[in-house]
Design a protein around this motif. Structure first.
Motif, mmCIF file in Angstrom:
data_model
loop_
_atom_site.group_PDB
_atom_site.id
_atom_site.type_symbol
_atom_site.label_atom_id
_atom_site.label_comp_id
_atom_site.label_asym_id
_atom_site.label_seq_id
_atom_site.Cartn_x
_atom_site.Cartn_y
_atom_site.Cartn_z
ATOM 1 N N ILE A 73 0.809 -1.214 0.000
ATOM 2 C CA ILE A 73 0.000 0.000 0.000
ATOM 3 C C ILE A 73 0.844 1.267 0.000
ATOM 4 O O ILE A 73 0.578 2.201 -0.738
ATOM 5 C CB ILE A 73 -0.940 0.007 1.227
ATOM 6 N N ARG A 74 1.903 1.292 0.823
ATOM 7 C CA ARG A 74 2.630 2.546 1.040
ATOM 8 C C ARG A 74 4.092 2.523 0.636
ATOM 9 O O ARG A 74 4.779 3.520 0.792
ATOM 10 C CB ARG A 74 2.552 2.897 2.524
ATOM 11 N N GLY A 75 4.578 1.414 0.156
ATOM 12 C CA GLY A 75 5.995 1.308 -0.167
ATOM 13 C C GLY A 75 6.448 2.337 -1.179
ATOM 14 O O GLY A 75 5.646 2.855 -1.956
ATOM 15 N N GLU A 76 7.723 2.639 -1.156
ATOM 16 C CA GLU A 76 8.258 3.619 -2.099
ATOM 17 C C GLU A 76 9.107 2.961 -3.181
ATOM 18 O O GLU A 76 9.192 3.452 -4.290
ATOM 19 C CB GLU A 76 9.101 4.654 -1.357
ATOM 20 N N ASP A 77 9.741 1.857 -2.843
ATOM 21 C CA ASP A 77 10.644 1.217 -3.794
ATOM 22 C C ASP A 77 9.993 -0.028 -4.388
ATOM 23 O O ASP A 77 8.834 -0.311 -4.125
ATOM 24 C CB ASP A 77 11.970 0.865 -3.116
ATOM 25 N N LEU A 78 10.757 -0.739 -5.190
ATOM 26 C CA LEU A 78 10.230 -1.940 -5.837
ATOM 27 C C LEU A 78 10.850 -3.215 -5.279
ATOM 28 O O LEU A 78 10.876 -4.235 -5.950
ATOM 29 C CB LEU A 78 10.447 -1.856 -7.357
ATOM 30 N N VAL A 79 11.346 -3.149 -4.058
ATOM 31 C CA VAL A 79 11.921 -4.321 -3.404
ATOM 32 C C VAL A 79 10.896 -4.824 -2.392
ATOM 33 O O VAL A 79 10.654 -4.170 -1.377
ATOM 34 C CB VAL A 79 13.251 -3.974 -2.693
ATOM 35 N N PRO A 80 10.254 -5.966 -2.678
ATOM 36 C CA PRO A 80 9.228 -6.471 -1.761
ATOM 37 C C PRO A 80 9.745 -6.614 -0.336
ATOM 38 O O PRO A 80 10.829 -7.139 -0.098
ATOM 39 C CB PRO A 80 8.858 -7.834 -2.359
ATOM 40 N N ARG A 81 8.978 -6.094 0.599
ATOM 41 C CA ARG A 81 9.337 -6.141 2.013
ATOM 42 C C ARG A 81 8.597 -7.282 2.686
ATOM 43 O O ARG A 81 7.438 -7.523 2.431
ATOM 44 C CB ARG A 81 8.968 -4.839 2.729
ATOM 45 N N SER A 82 9.289 -7.954 3.560
ATOM 46 C CA SER A 82 8.703 -9.080 4.280
ATOM 47 C C SER A 82 8.723 -8.758 5.765
ATOM 48 O O SER A 82 9.780 -8.593 6.346
ATOM 49 C CB SER A 82 9.519 -10.337 4.005
ATOM 50 N N ARG A 83 7.543 -8.657 6.339
ATOM 51 C CA ARG A 83 7.471 -8.399 7.776
ATOM 52 C C ARG A 83 6.420 -9.294 8.421
ATOM 53 O O ARG A 83 5.916 -8.970 9.473
ATOM 54 C CB ARG A 83 7.121 -6.939 8.051
ATOM 55 N N PHE A 84 6.101 -10.352 7.753
ATOM 56 C CA PHE A 84 5.088 -11.232 8.309
ATOM 57 C C PHE A 84 5.645 -11.995 9.507
ATOM 58 O O PHE A 84 4.912 -12.408 10.382
ATOM 59 C CB PHE A 84 4.584 -12.200 7.228
ATOM 60 N N ARG A 85 6.953 -12.132 9.533
ATOM 61 C CA ARG A 85 7.577 -12.791 10.675
ATOM 62 C C ARG A 85 7.394 -11.936 11.923
ATOM 63 O O ARG A 85 7.237 -10.715 11.809
ATOM 64 C CB ARG A 85 9.076 -12.978 10.420
ATOM 65 N N PRO A 86 7.442 -12.549 13.105
ATOM 66 C CA PRO A 86 7.357 -11.737 14.322
ATOM 67 C C PRO A 86 8.496 -10.719 14.360
ATOM 68 O O PRO A 86 9.615 -11.004 13.939
ATOM 69 C CB PRO A 86 7.512 -12.761 15.452
ATOM 70 N N THR A 87 8.185 -9.532 14.810
ATOM 71 C CA THR A 87 9.179 -8.467 14.868
ATOM 72 C C THR A 87 10.090 -8.671 16.069
ATOM 73 O O THR A 87 9.624 -8.851 17.192
ATOM 74 C CB THR A 87 8.479 -7.091 14.972
ATOM 75 N N ASP A 88 11.378 -8.622 15.833
ATOM 76 C CA ASP A 88 12.388 -8.743 16.885
ATOM 77 C C ASP A 88 12.665 -7.344 17.428
ATOM 78 O O ASP A 88 13.583 -6.654 16.977
ATOM 79 C CB ASP A 88 13.658 -9.383 16.309
ATOM 80 N N TRP A 89 11.852 -6.929 18.401
ATOM 81 C CA TRP A 89 11.964 -5.565 18.924
ATOM 82 C C TRP A 89 13.282 -5.331 19.644
ATOM 83 O O TRP A 89 13.798 -4.200 19.639
ATOM 84 C CB TRP A 89 10.781 -5.235 19.823
ATOM 85 N N ALA A 90 13.855 -6.351 20.248
ATOM 86 C CA ALA A 90 15.154 -6.191 20.911
ATOM 87 C C ALA A 90 16.212 -5.835 19.863
ATOM 88 O O ALA A 90 17.058 -4.950 20.092
ATOM 89 C CB ALA A 90 15.538 -7.464 21.659
ATOM 90 N N ARG A 91 16.183 -6.502 18.715
ATOM 91 C CA ARG A 91 17.113 -6.179 17.622
ATOM 92 C C ARG A 91 16.866 -4.764 17.112
ATOM 93 O O ARG A 91 17.808 -4.010 16.868
ATOM 94 C CB ARG A 91 16.947 -7.195 16.492
ATOM 95 N N PHE A 92 15.608 -4.386 16.965
ATOM 96 C CA PHE A 92 15.267 -3.033 16.522
ATOM 97 C C PHE A 92 15.848 -1.995 17.492
ATOM 98 O O PHE A 92 16.451 -1.000 17.063
ATOM 99 C CB PHE A 92 13.747 -2.875 16.418
ATOM 100 N N ASP A 93 15.681 -2.225 18.783
ATOM 101 C CA ASP A 93 16.212 -1.297 19.795
ATOM 102 C C ASP A 93 17.734 -1.227 19.746
ATOM 103 O O ASP A 93 18.312 -0.147 19.903
ATOM 104 C CB ASP A 93 15.743 -1.696 21.193
ATOM 105 N N ARG A 94 18.403 -2.370 19.545
ATOM 106 C CA ARG A 94 19.869 -2.363 19.431
ATOM 107 C C ARG A 94 20.318 -1.538 18.232
ATOM 108 O O ARG A 94 21.275 -0.761 18.319
ATOM 109 C CB ARG A 94 20.411 -3.792 19.307
ATOM 110 N N ILE A 95 19.628 -1.695 17.124
ATOM 111 C CA ILE A 95 19.969 -0.939 15.928
ATOM 112 C C ILE A 95 19.740 0.556 16.173
ATOM 113 O O ILE A 95 20.565 1.391 15.782
ATOM 114 C CB ILE A 95 19.171 -1.441 14.705
ATOM 115 N N ALA A 96 18.634 0.903 16.824
ATOM 116 C CA ALA A 96 18.344 2.313 17.127
ATOM 117 C C ALA A 96 19.455 2.916 17.987
ATOM 118 O O ALA A 96 19.899 4.044 17.745
ATOM 119 C CB ALA A 96 16.990 2.448 17.813
#
Length: 149
Positions: A73-96
């Protein structure tokens, strides 16, 4: 204002993103339409932006091709994004934290939207690519910082 309009024009369309999913799956129009439960003509209309696809195809795209419905619906590029897997919020926080530390290290302060974009880009990468991409981010930030001096 022209920059904003140009940015909106440069974004890919829903039809282009659906085509990107089909092409990544390596399917013909007929086979992809059959998998989605629609006609070939309907799929062609979506891909050519002559018609909007029904919202009902989003779960099928997610289930069959592991594609994030929000990207369709909202993507900007043409590279399909996969987020159906559970989100690893700990990894997200480490990256932030890594991105914030890298910005602080080189003395650059970005708006929250820019930081969030950097974090999402790194988070969307495969975990195995994170170290190399993180190093590239640090080199880029350093180059930006040097350019501002």
């Amino acid at each position: 204002m022209h920059g904003v309009c140009r940015k909106l024009q440069e974004r890919s369309s829903i039809g282009q993103r659906i085509r990107a999913v089909r092409q990544q799956a390596g399917l013909s129009l007929d086979r992809f339409a059959e998998a989605l439960g629609c006609s070939r003509r309907a799929l062609i209309n979506w891909e050519q932006n002559a018609a909007e696809p029904p919202i009902a195809i989003l779960p099928r795209l997610r289930d069959l091709y592991d594609v994030d419905p929000e990207w369709i619906i909202r993507g900007e590029d043409l590279v399909p994004r996969s987020r159906f897997r559970p989100t690893d919020w700990a990894r997200f926080d480490r990256i932030a934290k890594d991105v914030a530390a890298a910005c602080k290290q080189v003395g650059i302060a970005f708006d929250d939207d820019v930081i969030t974009g950097l974090v999402r880009d790194l988070f969307d990468d495969e975990p195995a690519d994170y170290e190399a991409n993180s190093k590239q981010l640090r080199r880029t930030l350093l180059a930006i910082a040097r350019g501002k001096a």
